[in-house]
Scaffold this motif. Structure first.
Motif, PDB file in Angstrom:
ATOM      1  N   ASN A  17      20.435  11.781  16.779  1.00  0.00           N
ATOM      2  CA  ASN A  17      19.267  11.669  15.903  1.00  0.00           C
ATOM      3  C   ASN A  17      19.594  12.002  14.450  1.00  0.00           C
ATOM      4  N   MET A  20      21.171   8.929  13.159  1.00  0.00           N
ATOM      5  CA  MET A  20      20.174   7.860  13.001  1.00  0.00           C
ATOM      6  C   MET A  20      19.276   8.087  11.775  1.00  0.00           C
ATOM      7  N   VAL A  21      18.921   9.341  11.529  1.00  0.00           N
ATOM      8  CA  VAL A  21      18.116   9.639  10.330  1.00  0.00           C
ATOM      9  C   VAL A  21      18.903   9.252   9.079  1.00  0.00           C
ATOM     10  N   THR A  24      19.113   5.485   8.853  1.00  0.00           N
ATOM     11  CA  THR A  24      17.794   4.900   8.543  1.00  0.00           C
ATOM     12  C   THR A  24      17.485   5.048   7.057  1.00  0.00           C
ATOM     13  N   VAL A  25      17.738   6.241   6.520  1.00  0.00           N
ATOM     14  CA  VAL A  25      17.468   6.469   5.097  1.00  0.00           C
ATOM     15  C   VAL A  25      18.364   5.573   4.241  1.00  0.00           C
ATOM     16  N   VAL A  36      16.471  -1.289  10.007  1.00  0.00           N
ATOM     17  CA  VAL A  36      15.768   0.009  10.083  1.00  0.00           C
ATOM     18  C   VAL A  36      15.090   0.209  11.438  1.00  0.00           C
ATOM     19  N   PRO A  37      14.345  -0.800  11.961  1.00  0.00           N
ATOM     20  CA  PRO A  37      13.710  -0.597  13.272  1.00  0.00           C
ATOM     21  C   PRO A  37      14.709  -0.381  14.413  1.00  0.00           C
ATOM     22  N   SER A  40      15.621   3.235  14.219  1.00  0.00           N
ATOM     23  CA  SER A  40      14.426   3.977  14.593  1.00  0.00           C
ATOM     24  C   SER A  40      14.210   3.904  16.106  1.00  0.00           C
ATOM     25  N   SER A  43      16.469   6.210  17.877  1.00  0.00           N
ATOM     26  CA  SER A  43      15.950   7.577  17.725  1.00  0.00           C
ATOM     27  C   SER A  43      14.829   7.859  18.722  1.00  0.00           C
ATOM     28  N   ILE A  44      13.936   6.897  18.883  1.00  0.00           N
ATOM     29  CA  ILE A  44      12.807   7.098  19.807  1.00  0.00           C
ATOM     30  C   ILE A  44      13.324   7.241  21.235  1.00  0.00           C
ATOM     31  N   MET A  46      16.166   8.413  22.092  1.00  0.00           N
ATOM     32  CA  MET A  46      16.768   9.753  22.162  1.00  0.00           C
ATOM     33  C   MET A  46      15.691  10.839  22.286  1.00  0.00           C
ATOM     34  N   VAL A  47      14.571  10.619  21.624  1.00  0.00           N
ATOM     35  CA  VAL A  47      13.450  11.572  21.737  1.00  0.00           C
ATOM     36  C   VAL A  47      12.974  11.661  23.189  1.00  0.00           C
TER      37      VAL A  47
ATOM     38  N   MET B  65      13.475  16.131  18.720  1.00  0.00           N
ATOM     39  CA  MET B  65      12.302  15.239  18.710  1.00  0.00           C
ATOM     40  C   MET B  65      11.777  15.039  17.287  1.00  0.00           C
ATOM     41  N   LEU B  67      13.521  15.171  14.517  1.00  0.00           N
ATOM     42  CA  LEU B  67      14.460  14.290  13.809  1.00  0.00           C
ATOM     43  C   LEU B  67      14.226  12.828  14.211  1.00  0.00           C
ATOM     44  N   GLY B  68      14.086  12.626  15.510  1.00  0.00           N
ATOM     45  CA  GLY B  68      13.892  11.259  15.997  1.00  0.00           C
ATOM     46  C   GLY B  68      12.613  10.646  15.484  1.00  0.00           C
ATOM     47  N   THR B  71      12.106   9.149  11.796  1.00  0.00           N
ATOM     48  CA  THR B  71      12.545   7.794  11.402  1.00  0.00           C
ATOM     49  C   THR B  71      11.414   6.766  11.525  1.00  0.00           C
ATOM     50  N   PHE B  74       9.780   5.175   8.309  1.00  0.00           N
ATOM     51  CA  PHE B  74      10.676   4.201   7.671  1.00  0.00           C
ATOM     52  C   PHE B  74      10.573   2.854   8.381  1.00  0.00           C
ATOM     53  N   SER B  75      10.522   2.937   9.706  1.00  0.00           N
ATOM     54  CA  SER B  75      10.440   1.719  10.503  1.00  0.00           C
ATOM     55  C   SER B  75       9.113   0.999  10.265  1.00  0.00           C
ATOM     56  N   ALA B  78       9.221  -0.679   6.983  1.00  0.00           N
ATOM     57  CA  ALA B  78      10.052  -1.889   7.029  1.00  0.00           C
ATOM     58  C   ALA B  78       9.308  -3.035   7.710  1.00  0.00           C
TER      59      ALA B  78
END
Lengths: 68, 195
Positions: A17, A20-21, A24-25, A36-37, A40, A43-44, A46-47, B65, B67-68, B71, B74-75, B78
């Motif tokens: 994550n 990925m942050v 993404t930035v 970007v998606p 993202s 990341s989701i 991974m969450v 969580m 950190l994830g 993002t 941003f998505s 976009a």
């Protein structure tokens, strides 16, 4: 899945994550809106992995202490 | 006889009364004089309950969580289509007014986006937005070294492609697409990732 594996998985999700942050930035600042998606989304995922691994760890951790 | 016996029963013994008073005042006190209590004085139970292995892992999960999920905005941005709009064709300068090794500042695509048109010592024409990709300081053309320099933190960019070559910048300068027509240089577009 053992408790140690749960710890390892959770720390791997943190590492992924963080990357990925960063990506993404960078992609947003570089106006690369198409990727970007994707970052993202990773990341989701991974969450969710972190959350369900935490639930698994919690189950193992507290059931053991209850037996004691 | 009976009432005397009850009174005697209710009246605590001298030594017992003293001990119970000690218990109330000192045994549970933070700074007790009792050696037995002081044996565990360095153990703070509140901290033990608050900062332990389980709490650490819970915090780690929360951090992962957070950190994830960070993002997601941003998505969303976009996907909402806030991407680069089409740009106008804007006149920058007359080529005759820009000798080799010289540069001119202009603004593209908006008045808030300073840019640099450079006629390099090799005779090439290149243009970049001149806000450094590190901390937005203005970038200048160094004719002697044929390089773009951000003097704030000594960031260097290759004049031929706008990519960083030294210093803190990590990303390339946005490239302004140019066209030369009848001796006039026009800006026609912008690329953020190039080369």
């Amino acid at each position: 899945m053992g408790k140690k594996i749960c710890w390892a998985v959770i720390f791997i999700t943190i590492a992924v994550n963080v990357v990925m942050v960063q990506w993404t930035v960078e992609a947003t600042l570089g106006r690369e809106y198409s990727i970007v998606p994707i970052y993202s989304g990773i990341s989701i995922v991974m969450v969710f992995i972190a959350f369900f691994t935490y639930l698994q760890w919690k189950k193992l951790e507290y059931s053991e202490s209850h037996d004691e | 006889m009976m009432s005397e016996a009850i009174a005697l029963y209710r009246k605590p013994l001298k030594g017992v009364e003293k001990m119970s008073n000690e218990c109330k005042k000192e045994r549970h006190a933070k700074r007790s004089k009792s050696d037995m209590v002081n044996l565990i004085q360095n153990v703070d139970q509140k901290d033990d309950l608050k900062y332990n292995r389980r709490a650490f892992l819970k915090t780690a999960v929360g951090a992962s969580m957070a950190l994830g999920l960070s993002t997601v905005p941003f998505s969303v941005r976009a996907m909402m289509g806030l991407s680069e709009p089409d740009h106008e064709r804007v006149e920058i300068a007359k080529l005759a007014d820009l000798p080799e090794g010289d540069s001119v500042t202009f603004y593209y695509p908006t008045e808030n986006d300073p840019a640099l048109l450079i006629h390099t010592v090799n005779g090439d024409l290149v243009a970049y937005n001149s806000a450094c990709t590190h901390l937005m300081c203005p970038v200048f053309y160094e004719k002697e070294e044929d390089v773009l320099l951000c003097p704030c933190h000594k960031g260097y960019f290759d004049v031929n492609n706008g990519h960083p070559v030294a210093g803190p910048p990590q990303r390339e300068l946005p490239l302004i697409e140019i066209e030369v027509e009848n001796g006039t240089v026009y800006a026609v577009g912008r690329q953020f990732r190039h080369g």
